[in-house]
Write a protein that holds these residues in place. Structure first.
Motif, short mmCIF file in Angstrom:
data_model
loop_
_atom_site.label_atom_id
_atom_site.label_comp_id
_atom_site.label_asym_id
_atom_site.label_seq_id
_atom_site.Cartn_x
_atom_site.Cartn_y
_atom_site.Cartn_z
N GLU A 1 0.83 -1.21 0.00
CA GLU A 1 0.00 0.00 0.00
C GLU A 1 0.86 1.26 0.00
O GLU A 1 0.59 2.21 -0.74
CB GLU A 1 -0.92 -0.01 1.23
CG GLU A 1 -2.04 1.02 1.19
CD GLU A 1 -3.10 0.71 0.15
OE1 GLU A 1 -3.88 1.63 -0.19
OE2 GLU A 1 -3.16 -0.44 -0.32
N MET A 2 1.91 1.29 0.84
CA MET A 2 2.78 2.45 0.87
C MET A 2 3.51 2.63 -0.45
O MET A 2 3.68 3.75 -0.94
CB MET A 2 3.78 2.33 2.02
CG MET A 2 3.15 2.51 3.39
SD MET A 2 4.36 2.61 4.76
CE MET A 2 4.88 0.89 4.89
N ALA A 3 3.94 1.52 -1.04
CA ALA A 3 4.62 1.61 -2.33
C ALA A 3 3.70 2.20 -3.39
O ALA A 3 4.12 3.01 -4.23
CB ALA A 3 5.11 0.22 -2.76
N GLU A 4 2.43 1.82 -3.37
CA GLU A 4 1.47 2.38 -4.32
C GLU A 4 1.27 3.88 -4.09
O GLU A 4 1.27 4.66 -5.05
CB GLU A 4 0.13 1.65 -4.21
CG GLU A 4 -0.91 2.16 -5.20
CD GLU A 4 -2.21 1.40 -5.12
OE1 GLU A 4 -3.14 1.75 -5.88
OE2 GLU A 4 -2.31 0.46 -4.32
N VAL A 5 1.13 4.27 -2.83
CA VAL A 5 0.94 5.69 -2.52
C VAL A 5 2.14 6.51 -2.97
O VAL A 5 2.00 7.62 -3.49
CB VAL A 5 0.70 5.88 -1.00
CG1 VAL A 5 0.73 7.35 -0.62
CG2 VAL A 5 -0.63 5.26 -0.59
N LEU A 6 3.34 5.94 -2.83
CA LEU A 6 4.56 6.66 -3.15
C LEU A 6 5.01 6.47 -4.59
O LEU A 6 6.02 7.04 -5.01
CB LEU A 6 5.68 6.21 -2.20
CG LEU A 6 5.50 6.66 -0.74
CD1 LEU A 6 6.35 5.81 0.18
CD2 LEU A 6 5.86 8.13 -0.59
N GLY A 7 4.28 5.67 -5.35
CA GLY A 7 4.63 5.47 -6.75
C GLY A 7 5.85 4.60 -6.96
O GLY A 7 6.51 4.69 -8.00
N ASP A 8 6.16 3.73 -6.01
CA ASP A 8 7.31 2.84 -6.10
C ASP A 8 6.83 1.49 -6.64
O ASP A 8 6.57 0.55 -5.88
CB ASP A 8 7.97 2.70 -4.73
CG ASP A 8 9.29 1.95 -4.77
OD1 ASP A 8 9.53 1.22 -5.75
OD2 ASP A 8 10.08 2.08 -3.81
N LYS A 9 6.71 1.37 -7.95
CA LYS A 9 6.12 0.18 -8.56
C LYS A 9 6.99 -1.06 -8.38
O LYS A 9 6.47 -2.17 -8.21
CB LYS A 9 5.86 0.43 -10.04
CG LYS A 9 4.79 1.49 -10.30
CD LYS A 9 4.50 1.63 -11.77
CE LYS A 9 3.38 2.65 -12.01
NZ LYS A 9 3.08 2.83 -13.45
N GLU A 10 8.29 -0.87 -8.39
CA GLU A 10 9.19 -2.02 -8.25
C GLU A 10 9.02 -2.68 -6.88
O GLU A 10 8.89 -3.90 -6.78
CB GLU A 10 10.64 -1.56 -8.44
CG GLU A 10 11.65 -2.71 -8.35
CD GLU A 10 13.07 -2.24 -8.56
OE1 GLU A 10 14.00 -3.04 -8.29
OE2 GLU A 10 13.26 -1.08 -8.98
N THR A 11 8.99 -1.87 -5.84
CA THR A 11 8.81 -2.42 -4.50
C THR A 11 7.41 -3.00 -4.34
O THR A 11 7.23 -4.04 -3.68
CB THR A 11 9.07 -1.33 -3.44
OG1 THR A 11 10.40 -0.81 -3.61
CG2 THR A 11 8.90 -1.88 -2.03
N GLN A 12 6.44 -2.36 -4.95
CA GLN A 12 5.07 -2.87 -4.87
C GLN A 12 4.98 -4.26 -5.48
O GLN A 12 4.36 -5.17 -4.91
CB GLN A 12 4.10 -1.92 -5.55
CG GLN A 12 2.65 -2.34 -5.43
CD GLN A 12 1.71 -1.40 -6.16
OE1 GLN A 12 2.15 -0.52 -6.90
NE2 GLN A 12 0.41 -1.58 -5.96
N GLN A 13 5.60 -4.44 -6.64
CA GLN A 13 5.57 -5.75 -7.29
C GLN A 13 6.30 -6.80 -6.45
O GLN A 13 5.85 -7.94 -6.33
CB GLN A 13 6.20 -5.65 -8.67
CG GLN A 13 5.37 -4.86 -9.67
CD GLN A 13 6.08 -4.67 -11.00
OE1 GLN A 13 7.25 -5.03 -11.14
NE2 GLN A 13 5.37 -4.10 -11.97
N LYS A 14 7.40 -6.39 -5.85
CA LYS A 14 8.19 -7.32 -5.03
C LYS A 14 7.34 -7.84 -3.87
O LYS A 14 7.25 -9.08 -3.66
CB LYS A 14 9.43 -6.61 -4.50
CG LYS A 14 10.21 -7.41 -3.47
CD LYS A 14 11.40 -6.62 -2.94
CE LYS A 14 12.13 -7.38 -1.84
NZ LYS A 14 13.31 -6.63 -1.34
N TYR A 15 6.71 -6.95 -3.13
CA TYR A 15 5.97 -7.38 -1.95
C TYR A 15 4.62 -7.98 -2.30
O TYR A 15 4.08 -8.80 -1.54
CB TYR A 15 5.86 -6.24 -0.94
CG TYR A 15 7.16 -6.05 -0.19
CD1 TYR A 15 7.50 -6.90 0.85
CD2 TYR A 15 8.06 -5.05 -0.56
CE1 TYR A 15 8.70 -6.77 1.53
CE2 TYR A 15 9.28 -4.91 0.12
CZ TYR A 15 9.59 -5.77 1.16
OH TYR A 15 10.78 -5.64 1.81
#
Length: 887
Positions: free
Chosen positions: A650-664
């Motif tokens: 959720e935090m990765a999505e809010v911050l626009g960090d797609k790579e971390t979002q995909q990882k988790y």
């Protein structure tokens, strides 16, 4: 103990207390009870030489290591043990509502009116009644004194020239933190006194809430057909009842401050110790119709006959000018202030008195650094602020009460909420001030050493936050002396984030600093006997230090386990970061915390030993249940892990960090499957996957991950991590087995229950009830629509602690079915505020704060919304959401 309504009229003492050692109960002391039955004798705490201590120290090696360490700490270094298993604090069922704001020290008054628990030196407690600290009433009619009485049931050996032994049948006590009421029906006089005690503990207030003051408003009702002159004398010893009172060098002096037509006058008691000196101001407001007199000094160890006769003569004190002599070694001194007014026939008058204490500059036990308390920002740090503090309190207490009323009334006036809950919700907040709490200023001229390391520079808003709101710390418990114990704060943090969110943000920044830093100093851990470094980098600490050492500079005072291998601490940091952002919308905070969250989650991934997306416990007590062994995948830590992975997405999505979002997202997908496959048994989640004799135990805290996701709005529909049907089934099983199957359903939820319906006795903790965990469990039930079950579960703890055990304003960490308890005055029960958040959210199936906004990409600008928490009423004030109609 305390009823729900805060009205100033006579309210019977709630709850039946058994007295301290010797079995003298409340009835024996003469205080009226609204409950007729008496309760069992108080049991000894763990560590007092009974079986639970031997359970905790079951291995001879551990016992020897602990004793060697204890002897060195207490007998050679002359320091306090962070957990003293050999000298537990005795249970005294005497405490009432504490005095003072947040972080400036506290003085607890008992429900019989005594001043009996003292925490002026940071994190250090003295338990003892100072007999000279009293209120005395004098009534005069037609120029003659007709009644003079110390408003105390005590009959002490000191000050025998005073009239002691007030009949408790004519007295009532009522507390709703941060206020308390004592009502005295003066026998044979047709006069009623109501003392309303007010401390400035006000949500979302970061100035007045820091002040070390309390106001005593005496409402006098004259039921006679003739006027009566009423005097209230407030006497106070110079000191807190410790041996320092006799160290010599102390002195008193009168003071008066004029402001317009009103005058505040009283006595200053200068307590001149080498370390942490302080000044008491005992004061009263002088206004039209009210006279204020004083006695600069008297001997509190003598008969006190001169003081008594002085007041008896004309209802006033002699008011000598000039300062007193300085006390010699072995000598004690005290002072007194008297407020006098005439109450007309069938009339009413008010007398206003105040107590302030000014200890602006403090050292912790190491005496290495000088710290300034928060209130010095507004009143200075020269040690001369006590008169101004007293005047400010007397001038502003009405405003404080208006704000307290606005905060509490929506809950108190909600007829759907049970009375016990209203009492518990507010009275458990006592620990916010009386948890050894400190609130300190960050020095402007130089940065502390721990804030100068290279990695700290990445926290761009760290210094602005700490400089604006200061540093906050509270003990794990009055007996467990470690500041900001993080695995426990995880539960208690709901009170902070809902009421003083900037203090929660500040605390989180301090934890982030310790994550970035490391301490390579080696030390031996008591449980294993092995040596390891104090603090690893990119690992959340257990605590930020011991008040008898130097908190913040030296962290991890906890020596039982090497907590670098604990599985819950990192996860609890990540969960709190998102929860805080979700409720406050503090975008700069989330941006600063994001790299720290990534670092601790990378550190946590090492515990996923088989790469199935789920961490494994290590076969020892490697989480907040630090005496309850867990091995392999576990409901508690595994559930927290999946919840933390979910909020990382959720935090990765809010911050626009797609790579971390995909990882988790990938980790979450695998981890959910492993969690269900390894732990779900068709009715609930097993304690762990080890296949041991107790791995199928029913843990009351097995849904902790779901609890936090629910508080963050991530528990519904496509957002859910744990299947809703499984969560509800697990909660129903817990309610059936751990709650209703334990002590007849009257004592809350036992931590561990075997499927056969008997408590899990594999460890001392598995057979305990943890009050803070029960409140969190109740909140989870409310989140899942099990409102009645949630309230029934939590009520058992309230009734047990506040009524049956007489532990008001000292709620322990734990008790057992046989009423053996552990660790008085503990942090975790502040989790009751998660119940309030659940109720507010449940009311509309939406959080009280609006959905978390997206944050602009790095380089953009955004502003923190500050204390944007809760709905805004038509008048612009914030307040709680309504309670769901299903209740």
């Amino acid at each position: 103990m305390a009823g729900a309504g805060p009205g100033p009229g006579p309210v019977p003492l709630m709850g039946g207390y058994q007295g301290a050692a010797g079995g003298r109960g409340v009835a024996a002391a003469g205080w009226r009870l609204c409950l007729a039955h008496r309760f069992p004798q108080p049991r000894r705490p763990y560590g007092a030489g009974d079986v639970p201590l031997r359970d905790v120290l079951r291995h001879v090696g551990l016992a020897l290591r602990y004793f060697r360490w204890w002897y060195k700490k207490t007998c050679i270094e002359k320091k306090s043990a962070f957990i003293d298993l050999l000298c537990a604090v005795p249970l005294q069922q005497i405490y009432g509502c504490p005095l003072g704001g947040i972080g400036g020290g506290t003085i607890t008054r008992g429900w019989r009116g005594e001043f009996c628990r003292w925490q002026l030196n940071p994190g250090k407690y003295h338990y003892g009644t100072v007999i000279a600290d009293q209120f005395t009433v004098c009534l005069r009619r037609k120029g003659q004194t007709v009644y003079q009485q110390v408003l105390s049931v005590e009959k002490p050996s000191k000050l025998q020239g005073w009239n002691w032994g007030y009949c408790g049948h004519y007295a009532f006590y009522h507390a709703l933190y941060p206020r308390a009421w004592m009502v005295y029906e003066l026998p044979g006089q047709n006069v009623v006194l109501t003392c309303r005690q007010v401390s400035p503990v006000i949500p979302h207030d970061y100035k007045d809430s820091s002040l070390p003051v309390a106001v005593f408003i005496w409402e006098v009702e004259n039921g006679n057909e003739e006027p009566v002159e009423v005097s209230i004398m407030f006497s106070m010893q110079n000191g807190t009842g410790t041996k320092a009172d006799k160290s010599g060098g102390h002195w008193n002096e009168p003071f008066a401050l004029q402001e317009g037509s009103e005058r505040v006058a009283g006595v200053l008691l200068h307590h001149c110790t080498p370390t942490n000196p302080f000044t008491f101001a005992v004061a009263a407001r002088e206004k039209a119709g009210t006279a204020v007199t004083h006695l600069t000094a008297f001997d509190p160890t003598g008969s006190g006959r001169d003081v008594w006769q002085d007041l008896l003569q004309d209802g006033k004190l002699e008011s000598p000018s000039g300062r007193s002599s300085v006390t010699a070694k072995g000598e004690e001194t005290a002072g007194a202030v008297c407020a006098t007014c005439t109450v007309p026939a069938r009339g009413h008058q008010t007398l206003e008195l105040a107590l302030a204490w000014d200890m602006p500059r403090v050292h912790f036990g190491s005496k290495e650094k000088l710290h300034l308390r928060r209130y010095t920002r507004f009143f200075g740090s020269d040690g001369d602020a006590a008169p101004s503090l007293a005047r400010y309190a007397l001038a502003h207490y009405k405003e404080w009460e208006r704000k307290i009323d606005a905060w509490q009334k929506p809950v108190l006036e909600n007829s759907q909420l049970p009375s016990w809950y209203k009492s518990a919700l507010f009275n458990e907040l006592y620990f916010m001030t009386d948890g050894g709490t400190v609130w300190l200023e960050l020095p402007h001229d130089c940065l502390p050493q721990e804030l100068q390391t290279p990695g700290v520079a990445s926290l761009s808003h760290l210094l602005p936050v700490l400089r604006e709101y200061g540093r906050f710390a509270y003990l794990e418990g009055q007996e467990y002396r470690m500041y900001n114990t993080y695995d426990v704060h995880f539960y208690a943090s709901f009170a902070l984030v809902m009421l003083w969110p900037k203090l929660q943000i500040s605390l989180q920044y301090d934890i982030a600093v310790t994550v970035i830093n490391e301490d390579v100093e080696p030390r031996q851990y008591l449980m294993s006997g092995q040596t390891a470094q104090v603090k690893l980098k990119n690992v959340v600490p257990h605590d930020i230090g011991d008040p008898d050492d130097e908190p913040w500079q030296r962290v991890n005072a906890y020596l039982i386990h090497d907590t670098a291998n604990w599985k819950d601490l990192n996860l609890k940091f990540v969960l709190q970061v998102y929860r805080d952002y979700y409720l406050t919308h503090d975008a700069p905070y989330l941006r600063d915390m994001w790299p720290v969250c990534q670092a601790v989650m990378e550190s946590e991934l090492r515990f996923d030993t088989d790469n199935d997306g789920l961490i494994e416990n290590g076969g020892f007590a490697d989480q907040t249940y630090d005496a309850w062994v867990v091995n392999g995948a576990s409901a508690y830590c595994g559930g927290l892990w999946l919840a933390a992975v979910r909020v990382m997405c959720e935090m990765a999505e809010v911050l626009g960090d797609k790579e971390t979002q995909q990882k988790y997202s990938g980790i979450l997908l695998k981890g959910k499957e492993a969690f269900e496959r390894l732990l779900w048994n068709g009715k609930y989640y097993n304690y762990d996957s080890s296949g041991s004799d107790t791995s199928s135990s029913i843990m009351s805290d097995q849904c902790a991950g779901q609890w936090f996701l629910g508080a963050c709005g991530l528990d519904q529909g496509e957002l859910e991590v744990f299947p809703k049907s499984h969560v509800v089934s697990a909660l129903r099983t817990i309610f059936e087995k751990n709650v209703m199957g334990f002590a007849g359903g009257t004592m809350g939820a036992v931590n561990g229950m075997r499927p056969s319906g008997v408590p899990d006795t594999s460890s001392v903790q598995s057979s305990e009830v943890w009050i803070g965990v029960v409140y969190a469990l109740a909140a989870t039930m409310i989140q899942e629509g099990m409102v009645q079950e949630g309230f029934h579960t939590a009520e058992g703890c309230y009734r047990t602690v506040w009524e049956q055990l007489g532990m008001a304003f000292q709620t322990p960490e734990a008790y057992c079915e046989k009423k053996v308890y552990r660790s008085l005055a503990y942090m975790r029960p502040l989790s009751i505020w998660s119940m309030q958040l659940a109720l507010e959210s449940q009311a509309g199936r939406a959080p009280c704060a609006s959905p978390a906004p997206s944050i602009p990409v790095p380089g953009g600008s955004e502003q923190s919304n500050g204390d944007n928490l809760g709905p805004v009423a038509s008048d612009g004030s914030q307040g709680p959401c309504p309670v769901p109609s299903s209740l």
